[in-house]
Design a protein around this motif. Structure first.
Motif, PDB file in Angstrom:
ATOM      1  N   ILE B 176       0.837  -1.208   0.000  1.00  0.00           N
ATOM      2  CA  ILE B 176       0.000   0.000   0.000  1.00  0.00           C
ATOM      3  C   ILE B 176       0.871   1.257   0.000  1.00  0.00           C
ATOM      4  O   ILE B 176       0.640   2.207  -0.745  1.00  0.00           O
ATOM      5  CB  ILE B 176      -0.949  -0.016   1.214  1.00  0.00           C
ATOM      6  CG1 ILE B 176      -1.980  -1.144   1.059  1.00  0.00           C
ATOM      7  CG2 ILE B 176      -1.628   1.336   1.390  1.00  0.00           C
ATOM      8  CD1 ILE B 176      -2.657  -1.556   2.358  1.00  0.00           C
ATOM      9  N   ASP B 179       2.506   1.737  -3.379  1.00  0.00           N
ATOM     10  CA  ASP B 179       1.513   2.180  -4.365  1.00  0.00           C
ATOM     11  C   ASP B 179       1.199   3.664  -4.181  1.00  0.00           C
ATOM     12  O   ASP B 179       1.118   4.422  -5.150  1.00  0.00           O
ATOM     13  CB  ASP B 179       0.234   1.353  -4.226  1.00  0.00           C
ATOM     14  CG  ASP B 179      -0.788   1.690  -5.311  1.00  0.00           C
ATOM     15  OD1 ASP B 179      -0.473   1.486  -6.501  1.00  0.00           O
ATOM     16  OD2 ASP B 179      -1.887   2.174  -4.964  1.00  0.00           O
ATOM     17  N   ARG B 180       1.049   4.095  -2.919  1.00  0.00           N
ATOM     18  CA  ARG B 180       0.725   5.505  -2.671  1.00  0.00           C
ATOM     19  C   ARG B 180       1.883   6.432  -3.036  1.00  0.00           C
ATOM     20  O   ARG B 180       1.683   7.549  -3.496  1.00  0.00           O
ATOM     21  CB  ARG B 180       0.368   5.703  -1.201  1.00  0.00           C
ATOM     22  CG  ARG B 180      -0.964   5.083  -0.796  1.00  0.00           C
ATOM     23  CD  ARG B 180      -1.267   5.406   0.648  1.00  0.00           C
ATOM     24  NE  ARG B 180      -2.549   4.865   1.082  1.00  0.00           N
ATOM     25  CZ  ARG B 180      -3.111   5.147   2.253  1.00  0.00           C
ATOM     26  NH1 ARG B 180      -2.489   5.966   3.100  1.00  0.00           N
ATOM     27  NH2 ARG B 180      -4.261   4.618   2.588  1.00  0.00           N
ATOM     28  N   LEU B 182       4.672   5.577  -5.176  1.00  0.00           N
ATOM     29  CA  LEU B 182       5.394   5.383  -6.441  1.00  0.00           C
ATOM     30  C   LEU B 182       4.547   5.008  -7.648  1.00  0.00           C
ATOM     31  O   LEU B 182       5.056   4.990  -8.772  1.00  0.00           O
ATOM     32  CB  LEU B 182       6.450   4.285  -6.261  1.00  0.00           C
ATOM     33  CG  LEU B 182       7.459   4.482  -5.125  1.00  0.00           C
ATOM     34  CD1 LEU B 182       8.347   3.250  -5.016  1.00  0.00           C
ATOM     35  CD2 LEU B 182       8.287   5.726  -5.354  1.00  0.00           C
ATOM     36  N   ALA B 183       3.263   4.696  -7.456  1.00  0.00           N
ATOM     37  CA  ALA B 183       2.471   4.256  -8.609  1.00  0.00           C
ATOM     38  C   ALA B 183       2.424   5.344  -9.677  1.00  0.00           C
ATOM     39  O   ALA B 183       2.457   6.536  -9.356  1.00  0.00           O
ATOM     40  CB  ALA B 183       1.055   3.897  -8.180  1.00  0.00           C
ATOM     41  N   ALA B 184       2.345   4.903 -10.946  1.00  0.00           N
ATOM     42  CA  ALA B 184       2.161   5.860 -12.035  1.00  0.00           C
ATOM     43  C   ALA B 184       0.912   6.672 -11.701  1.00  0.00           C
ATOM     44  O   ALA B 184      -0.147   6.111 -11.443  1.00  0.00           O
ATOM     45  CB  ALA B 184       1.969   5.107 -13.345  1.00  0.00           C
ATOM     46  N   GLY B 187      -0.976  10.273  -6.390  1.00  0.00           N
ATOM     47  CA  GLY B 187      -1.225  11.671  -6.031  1.00  0.00           C
ATOM     48  C   GLY B 187      -2.358  12.243  -6.856  1.00  0.00           C
ATOM     49  O   GLY B 187      -3.056  13.149  -6.431  1.00  0.00           O
ATOM     50  N   GLU B 188      -2.568  11.668  -8.044  1.00  0.00           N
ATOM     51  CA  GLU B 188      -3.732  12.121  -8.839  1.00  0.00           C
ATOM     52  C   GLU B 188      -4.870  11.117  -8.709  1.00  0.00           C
ATOM     53  O   GLU B 188      -5.955  11.352  -9.197  1.00  0.00           O
ATOM     54  CB  GLU B 188      -3.369  12.247 -10.323  1.00  0.00           C
ATOM     55  CG  GLU B 188      -2.312  13.296 -10.597  1.00  0.00           C
ATOM     56  CD  GLU B 188      -1.042  12.666 -11.150  1.00  0.00           C
ATOM     57  OE1 GLU B 188      -1.097  12.039 -12.220  1.00  0.00           O
ATOM     58  OE2 GLU B 188       0.001  12.801 -10.483  1.00  0.00           O
ATOM     59  N   LYS B 189      -4.560   9.953  -8.108  1.00  0.00           N
ATOM     60  CA  LYS B 189      -5.611   8.925  -8.027  1.00  0.00           C
ATOM     61  C   LYS B 189      -6.704   9.327  -7.046  1.00  0.00           C
ATOM     62  O   LYS B 189      -6.436   9.962  -6.039  1.00  0.00           O
ATOM     63  CB  LYS B 189      -5.021   7.588  -7.585  1.00  0.00           C
ATOM     64  CG  LYS B 189      -4.639   6.724  -8.758  1.00  0.00           C
ATOM     65  CD  LYS B 189      -4.434   5.296  -8.353  1.00  0.00           C
ATOM     66  CE  LYS B 189      -3.511   5.141  -7.171  1.00  0.00           C
ATOM     67  NZ  LYS B 189      -2.181   5.654  -7.381  1.00  0.00           N
TER      68      LYS B 189
END
Lengths: 189, 189
Positions: B176, B179-180, B182-184, B187-189
């Protein structure tokens, strides 16, 4: 978040192996514990373990007993609390039927997989949670069998990390998906 | 995301048990595999296993050998690729020194825990990733020992699910957090 009751299912058949052949995977103690704890943390209402193998079904019941009435309950009550979400069914159809009976409405399965590039977005899935009783369906082994994707059910967009490597353990994928869908403030992060 | 090299560390000492006593936990094959696969998926540059126990250190080296040169390498090359990120050190200090030498700058440890209610936000941590060489420090057992929190290092805000229950497996917490951070599109999700 204002949503309807939400379930997840961990499927051990039908799934494929690394060659893409249809197989039945073994239930692992660890998948049950890890995913139950994560599901409980995110307020998931039900966690179905799907396996057609009677011995495996019995194994899970034994695990649940241990943590509910056995030594486990005394050693670590939090485990029993998480495992309270777990049900075991012989097929995904049985899980959907059981969940439908529980919520009094036909649930909508949402499939998951590492290849679903243009699937249902997390934002769209969060919206669906407000109006439908969803069951997030996770595959073991090398993923859910193609036959399941032929049902026309929505497929959640795959998790893209930040590399071309995409071999998340199902335990990690479940945690990431539940965080994206259900975390306090999900969608604003 | 435009960031500097980033490492994570899984600490087996100093950590506490459920009574809060200082203990040394055992390295588990599963933690190494799961977190290495997740780290590789999110493009983490290095994964340190911290244990002062020589036998455990040897165990991890055996695991790595199996997947690099042993049967494992043939059976599933993806595992070896993920495990290529793994290093074993006897202490967190050693891990920080090794990482610092690797990147040629003093790394900044970012501690994690289930109780850090008002810690460093994920957004702030993503910003830090652009200017500092971070090492995200995860605890096994019931969490990192208080002595580590006395160093004045930043502490990442705890993961809040959507319930009062907060007993995530470290494997799930790691997934988790990565993902918070480093995920592509994080921050915009």
């Amino acid at each position: 978040m204002n949503r309807l009751p939400f379930a997840i299912a961990l499927v051990h058949r039908p799934v494929v192996d690394r060659r893409g052949d249809l197989v039945t995977t073994a239930v692992t103690n660890l998948d049950v514990h890890d995913i139950a704890r994560t599901a409980r943390t995110y307020g998931v209402d039900r966690f179905y373990i799907v396996t057609p193998v009677q011995e495996q079904l019995t194994l899970v019941e034994r695990i649940l007993d241990h943590w509910h009435q056995g030594h486990g309950a005394e050693y670590n009550p939090h485990r029993g609390e998480a495992l309270g979400l777990v049900r075991v069914t012989a097929s995904l159809q049985d899980a959907l039927a059981d969940w439908g009976q529980e919520v009094g409405m036909e649930p909508l399965p949402v499939l998951t997989g590492a290849k679903a590039r243009d699937g249902l977005s997390y934002g769209a899935c969060r919206e669906l949670l407000k109006t439908r009783h969803l069951m997030l369906v996770l595959g073991t082994g090398w993923g859910l069998a193609p036959s399941l994707f032929a049902n026309g059910w929505p497929v959640l967009e795959s998790i893209r990390g930040s590399s071309d490597y995409n071999h998340l353990p199902v335990r990690a994928a479940a945690a990431i998906m539940l965080d994206r869908l259900l975390a306090a403030g999900a969608g604003e992060k």
